[in-house]
Design a protein around this motif. Structure first.
Motif, PDB file in Angstrom:
ATOM      1  N   ARG A  37      87.648 -76.589   6.419  1.00  0.00           N
ATOM      2  CA  ARG A  37      86.151 -77.056   5.407  1.00  0.00           C
ATOM      3  C   ARG A  37      86.818 -77.506   3.983  1.00  0.00           C
ATOM      4  NH1 ARG A  37      80.437 -74.467   8.398  1.00  0.00           N
ATOM      5  NH2 ARG A  37      81.631 -75.551  10.343  1.00  0.00           N
ATOM      6  N   ALA A  38      87.761 -76.504   4.144  1.00  0.00           N
ATOM      7  CA  ALA A  38      88.182 -76.224   2.877  1.00  0.00           C
ATOM      8  C   ALA A  38      89.272 -77.639   2.581  1.00  0.00           C
ATOM      9  CB  ALA A  38      88.408 -75.185   1.730  1.00  0.00           C
ATOM     10  N   GLY A  39      89.227 -77.873   1.370  1.00  0.00           N
ATOM     11  CA  GLY A  39      90.211 -78.929  -0.137  1.00  0.00           C
ATOM     12  C   GLY A  39      91.858 -77.677   0.523  1.00  0.00           C
ATOM     13  N   ASP A  40      92.632 -78.836   0.540  1.00  0.00           N
ATOM     14  CA  ASP A  40      93.739 -78.390   1.108  1.00  0.00           C
ATOM     15  C   ASP A  40      94.482 -77.825  -0.019  1.00  0.00           C
ATOM     16  OD1 ASP A  40      94.254 -80.595   2.299  1.00  0.00           O
ATOM     17  OD2 ASP A  40      94.592 -82.080   0.832  1.00  0.00           O
ATOM     18  N   ARG A  41      94.132 -77.540  -1.419  1.00  0.00           N
ATOM     19  CA  ARG A  41      94.594 -76.628  -2.537  1.00  0.00           C
ATOM     20  C   ARG A  41      94.122 -75.863  -1.782  1.00  0.00           C
ATOM     21  NH1 ARG A  41      98.065 -79.353  -5.957  1.00  0.00           N
ATOM     22  NH2 ARG A  41      97.531 -81.440  -6.604  1.00  0.00           N
ATOM     23  N   SER A  42      92.934 -75.249  -1.854  1.00  0.00           N
ATOM     24  CA  SER A  42      91.850 -74.359  -1.660  1.00  0.00           C
ATOM     25  C   SER A  42      92.791 -73.626  -0.005  1.00  0.00           C
ATOM     26  CB  SER A  42      90.786 -74.336  -1.456  1.00  0.00           C
ATOM     27  OG  SER A  42      90.050 -75.092  -2.751  1.00  0.00           O
ATOM     28  N   MET A  43      92.527 -74.304   0.522  1.00  0.00           N
ATOM     29  CA  MET A  43      92.920 -73.886   2.108  1.00  0.00           C
ATOM     30  C   MET A  43      94.836 -73.075   2.025  1.00  0.00           C
ATOM     31  SD  MET A  43      95.569 -74.329   4.836  1.00  0.00           S
ATOM     32  CE  MET A  43      95.172 -73.341   6.589  1.00  0.00           C
ATOM     33  N   ILE A  44      95.799 -73.978   1.165  1.00  0.00           N
ATOM     34  CA  ILE A  44      97.156 -73.602   0.612  1.00  0.00           C
ATOM     35  C   ILE A  44      96.855 -71.854   0.415  1.00  0.00           C
ATOM     36  CG2 ILE A  44      99.592 -73.672   0.222  1.00  0.00           C
ATOM     37  CD1 ILE A  44      98.463 -76.524   1.466  1.00  0.00           C
ATOM     38  N   ASP A  45      95.910 -71.719  -1.082  1.00  0.00           N
ATOM     39  CA  ASP A  45      96.207 -70.683  -1.331  1.00  0.00           C
ATOM     40  C   ASP A  45      95.245 -69.930  -0.741  1.00  0.00           C
ATOM     41  OD1 ASP A  45      96.576 -71.398  -3.985  1.00  0.00           O
ATOM     42  OD2 ASP A  45      95.086 -71.966  -4.530  1.00  0.00           O
ATOM     43  N   ALA A  46      94.351 -69.586  -0.362  1.00  0.00           N
ATOM     44  CA  ALA A  46      93.436 -68.947   0.518  1.00  0.00           C
ATOM     45  C   ALA A  46      94.404 -68.019   1.635  1.00  0.00           C
ATOM     46  CB  ALA A  46      92.868 -69.031   1.476  1.00  0.00           C
ATOM     47  N   MET A  47      95.056 -68.969   2.403  1.00  0.00           N
ATOM     48  CA  MET A  47      96.336 -68.788   3.678  1.00  0.00           C
ATOM     49  C   MET A  47      97.414 -68.320   3.324  1.00  0.00           C
ATOM     50  SD  MET A  47      96.036 -68.934   6.993  1.00  0.00           S
ATOM     51  CE  MET A  47      97.449 -68.227   7.955  1.00  0.00           C
ATOM     52  N   ARG A  48      97.987 -68.703   1.602  1.00  0.00           N
ATOM     53  CA  ARG A  48      98.773 -67.518   1.477  1.00  0.00           C
ATOM     54  C   ARG A  48      98.742 -66.142   1.044  1.00  0.00           C
ATOM     55  NH1 ARG A  48     101.801 -69.645  -3.160  1.00  0.00           N
ATOM     56  NH2 ARG A  48     103.137 -68.858  -2.319  1.00  0.00           N
ATOM     57  N   GLY A  49      97.310 -66.275   0.594  1.00  0.00           N
ATOM     58  CA  GLY A  49      96.808 -64.375   0.124  1.00  0.00           C
ATOM     59  C   GLY A  49      96.052 -64.037   1.207  1.00  0.00           C
ATOM     60  N   ILE A  50      96.029 -64.287   2.425  1.00  0.00           N
ATOM     61  CA  ILE A  50      95.681 -64.336   3.413  1.00  0.00           C
ATOM     62  C   ILE A  50      97.167 -63.454   4.451  1.00  0.00           C
ATOM     63  CG2 ILE A  50      95.493 -64.236   6.356  1.00  0.00           C
ATOM     64  CD1 ILE A  50      93.029 -66.309   5.431  1.00  0.00           C
ATOM     65  N   ASN A  51      98.235 -64.159   3.749  1.00  0.00           N
ATOM     66  CA  ASN A  51      99.655 -64.432   4.753  1.00  0.00           C
ATOM     67  C   ASN A  51     100.288 -62.648   4.187  1.00  0.00           C
ATOM     68  OD1 ASN A  51      99.249 -66.115   6.723  1.00  0.00           O
ATOM     69  ND2 ASN A  51     100.798 -67.090   5.477  1.00  0.00           N
ATOM     70  N   THR A  52      99.162 -62.835   3.075  1.00  0.00           N
ATOM     71  CA  THR A  52     100.365 -61.509   2.143  1.00  0.00           C
ATOM     72  C   THR A  52      99.479 -60.712   2.643  1.00  0.00           C
ATOM     73  OG1 THR A  52     101.078 -62.691   0.074  1.00  0.00           O
ATOM     74  CG2 THR A  52     100.680 -60.335  -0.402  1.00  0.00           C
ATOM     75  N   ALA A  53      98.425 -60.691   2.309  1.00  0.00           N
ATOM     76  CA  ALA A  53      97.145 -59.052   2.481  1.00  0.00           C
ATOM     77  C   ALA A  53      97.147 -58.564   3.713  1.00  0.00           C
ATOM     78  CB  ALA A  53      95.574 -59.582   2.446  1.00  0.00           C
ATOM     79  N   ILE A  54      97.504 -59.224   5.260  1.00  0.00           N
ATOM     80  CA  ILE A  54      98.091 -58.629   6.529  1.00  0.00           C
ATOM     81  C   ILE A  54      99.045 -57.983   6.422  1.00  0.00           C
ATOM     82  CG2 ILE A  54      99.127 -60.666   7.628  1.00  0.00           C
ATOM     83  CD1 ILE A  54      97.126 -60.395   9.652  1.00  0.00           C
TER      84      ILE A  54
END
Length: 162
Positions: A37-54
């Motif tokens: 549901r997020a915009g492209d830039r928001s989705m990319i930023d969020a997923m990159r953050g998740i990939n680091t945090a996990i």
């Protein structure tokens, strides 16, 4: 002592397998639909953050611990347990290994490509980066979810009395 090992290791395998399955299922049920549901830039930023945090010790304990505990359980049952429990714990182990292989063959390379694309604010075409990442990652995460839940069922059935 052996009774304690037979009591602890299979239960640990079931618990870790439940956590393993729950992690992937939460991405299928909530994280990725929310990010869709997020915009492209928001989705990319969020997923990159998740990939680091996990990438943390608790994740490592669950991701590595579930298959190792399932292997231990299978070895215990192979040495002196009921054949029925051996079959179910072996099935759990195989299914967990399928999820691990999918992770390393499909999901991790997509995560790495997303990271290599760079920060979303600096992307010229974030929609293209997202399109290269999201559909395949989500599809294969569903596979990881299904096989992990099936592994959990097998691990629990292996615990049931004969």
């Amino acid at each position: 002592m052996m009774e304690m090992v037979f009591g602890v290791v299979p239960v640990l395998a079931a618990v870790l397998t439940g956590l393993f399955a729950g992690l992937f299922l939460s991405f299928s049920m909530a994280v990725m639909p929310g990010l869709a549901r997020a915009g492209d830039r928001s989705m990319i930023d969020a997923m990159r953050g998740i990939n680091t945090a996990i990438l943390n010790p608790l994740f490592a304990l669950v991701f590595v611990g579930a298959p190792v505990a399932a292997l231990g359980t299978t070895a215990l049952y192979a040495s002196s347990g009921p054949v029925r429990s051996l079959v179910w714990s072996g099935a759990a182990l195989v299914l967990l290994l399928v999820a691990v292989v999918v992770t390393f063959v499909v999901n991790v390379p997509r995560n790495n490509a997303l990271e290599q694309a760079g920060e979303a604010d600096h992307l010229r075409d974030p929609a293209a980066v997202r399109a290269a990442f999201e559909p395949g990652w989500v599809r294969w995460n569903h596979v990881r979810s299904l096989v992990s839940v099936a592994a959990l069922v097998c691990a629990v059935v292996a615990l049931l009395p004969v």
